[in-house]
Design an enzyme around this catalytic site. Sequence first.
Site, PDB file in Angstrom:
ATOM      1  N   THR A  97      53.782  -0.461  40.052  1.00  0.00           N
ATOM      2  CA  THR A  97      53.084   0.311  39.009  1.00  0.00           C
ATOM      3  C   THR A  97      51.912   1.048  39.662  1.00  0.00           C
ATOM      4  OG1 THR A  97      51.348  -1.281  38.469  1.00  0.00           O
ATOM      5  CG2 THR A  97      53.498  -1.634  37.400  1.00  0.00           C
ATOM      6  N   TYR A 103      39.855 -11.550  40.586  1.00  0.00           N
ATOM      7  CA  TYR A 103      41.126 -11.414  39.856  1.00  0.00           C
ATOM      8  C   TYR A 103      41.781 -12.781  39.646  1.00  0.00           C
ATOM      9  CZ  TYR A 103      45.769  -9.277  38.921  1.00  0.00           C
ATOM     10  OH  TYR A 103      46.961  -8.885  38.376  1.00  0.00           O
ATOM     11  N   ASP A 161      39.054  -0.263  23.954  1.00  0.00           N
ATOM     12  CA  ASP A 161      38.594  -0.881  25.193  1.00  0.00           C
ATOM     13  C   ASP A 161      38.635  -2.390  24.965  1.00  0.00           C
ATOM     14  OD1 ASP A 161      37.115  -2.019  27.300  1.00  0.00           O
ATOM     15  OD2 ASP A 161      35.939  -0.193  27.554  1.00  0.00           O
TER      16      ASP A 161
HETATM   17  N1  LIG Z   1      51.549  -4.613  39.101  1.00  0.00           N
HETATM   18  C1  LIG Z   1      51.473  -5.850  39.573  1.00  0.00           C
HETATM   19  O1  LIG Z   1      51.888  -6.147  40.703  1.00  0.00           O
HETATM   20  C2  LIG Z   1      50.913  -6.954  38.722  1.00  0.00           C
HETATM   21  C3  LIG Z   1      51.132  -8.276  39.141  1.00  0.00           C
HETATM   22  C4  LIG Z   1      50.626  -9.322  38.365  1.00  0.00           C
HETATM   23  C5  LIG Z   1      49.933  -9.043  37.204  1.00  0.00           C
HETATM   24  N2  LIG Z   1      49.734  -7.742  36.828  1.00  0.00           N
HETATM   25  C6  LIG Z   1      49.002  -7.515  35.594  1.00  0.00           C
HETATM   26  O2  LIG Z   1      49.789  -6.745  34.705  1.00  0.00           O
HETATM   27  C7  LIG Z   1      48.936  -5.992  33.854  1.00  0.00           C
HETATM   28  C8  LIG Z   1      49.354  -4.528  33.898  1.00  0.00           C
HETATM   29  O3  LIG Z   1      49.207  -4.079  35.229  1.00  0.00           O
HETATM   30  P1  LIG Z   1      49.909  -2.767  35.766  1.00  0.00           P
HETATM   31  O4  LIG Z   1      50.442  -3.101  37.090  1.00  0.00           O
HETATM   32  O5  LIG Z   1      50.779  -2.151  34.747  1.00  0.00           O
HETATM   33  O6  LIG Z   1      48.585  -1.873  36.011  1.00  0.00           O
HETATM   34  P2  LIG Z   1      48.254  -0.361  35.654  1.00  0.00           P
HETATM   35  O7  LIG Z   1      46.991  -0.056  36.367  1.00  0.00           O
HETATM   36  O8  LIG Z   1      49.433   0.512  35.895  1.00  0.00           O
HETATM   37  O9  LIG Z   1      47.986  -0.417  34.074  1.00  0.00           O
HETATM   38  C9  LIG Z   1      46.872  -1.058  33.532  1.00  0.00           C
HETATM   39  C10 LIG Z   1      46.533  -0.392  32.214  1.00  0.00           C
HETATM   40  O10 LIG Z   1      45.429  -1.103  31.638  1.00  0.00           O
HETATM   41  C11 LIG Z   1      44.537  -0.125  31.106  1.00  0.00           C
HETATM   42  N3  LIG Z   1      43.179  -0.657  31.013  1.00  0.00           N
HETATM   43  C12 LIG Z   1      42.345  -0.957  32.036  1.00  0.00           C
HETATM   44  N4  LIG Z   1      41.160  -1.364  31.562  1.00  0.00           N
HETATM   45  C13 LIG Z   1      41.258  -1.334  30.203  1.00  0.00           C
HETATM   46  C14 LIG Z   1      40.348  -1.629  29.145  1.00  0.00           C
HETATM   47  N5  LIG Z   1      39.104  -2.037  29.404  1.00  0.00           N
HETATM   48  N6  LIG Z   1      40.779  -1.488  27.874  1.00  0.00           N
HETATM   49  C15 LIG Z   1      42.034  -1.038  27.609  1.00  0.00           C
HETATM   50  N7  LIG Z   1      42.931  -0.730  28.568  1.00  0.00           N
HETATM   51  C16 LIG Z   1      42.533  -0.864  29.853  1.00  0.00           C
HETATM   52  C17 LIG Z   1      44.611   1.046  32.081  1.00  0.00           C
HETATM   53  O11 LIG Z   1      44.101   2.244  31.495  1.00  0.00           O
HETATM   54  C18 LIG Z   1      46.107   1.076  32.382  1.00  0.00           C
HETATM   55  O12 LIG Z   1      46.801   1.892  31.467  1.00  0.00           O
HETATM   56  C19 LIG Z   1      47.515  -6.252  34.340  1.00  0.00           C
HETATM   57  O13 LIG Z   1      46.928  -7.275  33.555  1.00  0.00           O
HETATM   58  C20 LIG Z   1      47.717  -6.728  35.757  1.00  0.00           C
HETATM   59  O14 LIG Z   1      46.669  -7.547  36.208  1.00  0.00           O
HETATM   60  C21 LIG Z   1      50.211  -6.699  37.552  1.00  0.00           C
END
Ligand SMILES: NC(=O)c1ccc[n+]([C@@H]2O[C@H](COP(=O)([O-])OP(=O)(O)OC[C@H]3O[C@@H](n4cnc5c(N)ncnc54)[C@H](O)[C@@H]3O)[C@@H](O)[C@H]2O)c1
Length: 254
Positions: free
Chosen positions: A194, A159, A64
């Site tokens: 995602t 965020y 975590d």
């Molecule tokens: N998808 C988008 O459009 C987007 C855009 C900009 C930034 N992001 C960033 O990219 C990163 C990945 O996002 P994503 O789209 O793959 O999201 P996602 O929800 O598909 O994946 C996020 C992952 O983080 C894990 N997670 C959450 N809390 C956690 C914790 N406390 N400890 C360990 N793991 C934890 C979840 O279990 C999940 O596997 C994030 O930081 C998100 O903010 C995503």
Amino acid sequence: MTVKDGLQGRTAIVTGAAQGIGRATALRLAGEGALVACADIQDCGETVRLAEKDGGRAVAVELDVRHGADWARAVSALVAEHGRIDLLANVAGVVNMNSPDTVVDLTEDAWQVVIDTDLKGVWLGMQAVIPQMIEAGGGRIVNIASMAALRGLPNLASYSAAKGGVVGLTQQAAFEYADRGVLVNAIAPGTIDTPILAGITDEMREANANAHLIRRLGRPEEIAAMVAYLFREGSFQTGLTFPVDGGWAAKGNF
Ligand SMILES: NC(=O)c1ccc[n+]([C@@H]2O[C@H](COP(=O)([O-])OP(=O)(O)OC[C@H]3O[C@@H](n4cnc5c(N)ncnc54)[C@H](O)[C@@H]3O)[C@@H](O)[C@H]2O)c1
């Protein structure tokens, strides 16, 4: 295109590796020859299976990102087993699903969850790996920020605060440790297709796609490719935030 063996002999930690951008990053790094520790609060078994199916090496780590003790345990076990950690991709993150996310309507609890995961988690990860990177002669870190760090967007107050913090902390870590061989950068993705988008309507998906000059959502593999590039080739970049955003940053209001 992947660069086979470009990261051979390196050990990497990727957080958030159970799905989305984290999984794509873990698979990309394993595909380039790194041994990848896939860290998440969810089970990373499927990510490990996919990496191994393609001939890569990966292990699942329950972690975590909000808890320093989890980081200390994971890093010392990996160093004991594999000698050192060369690369850290801080990908894990959440958006606030628990309350409206405007400055006025946001709740303290919801704020805390987002700040703890998206900002404190990045700090704790860097705090855990940097000392042993320095001892081993250097390392590279990529933190996933967001375009929400760079411009105002609807309903993303906590965020945007967390991701803005990631941009600042990335610059600060780069400043503090460049002379000891630790290079730290961030990526600001556009909207990437995602599971994090699970709660949005088709209308919102289309609006997000059209916010990019390249009028579609990004793919997780397109962020993973940038992480791999910075890890493999990024020998003269540090403290920067790179948009990988389909041209969003360049777009006016037309
Ligand atoms: N998808 C988008 O459009 C987007 C855009 C900009 C930034 N992001 C960033 O990219 C990163 C990945 O996002 P994503 O789209 O793959 O999201 P996602 O929800 O598909 O994946 C996020 C992952 O983080 C894990 N997670 C959450 N809390 C956690 C914790 N406390 N400890 C360990 N793991 C934890 C979840 O279990 C999940 O596997 C994030 O930081 C998100 O903010 C995503």
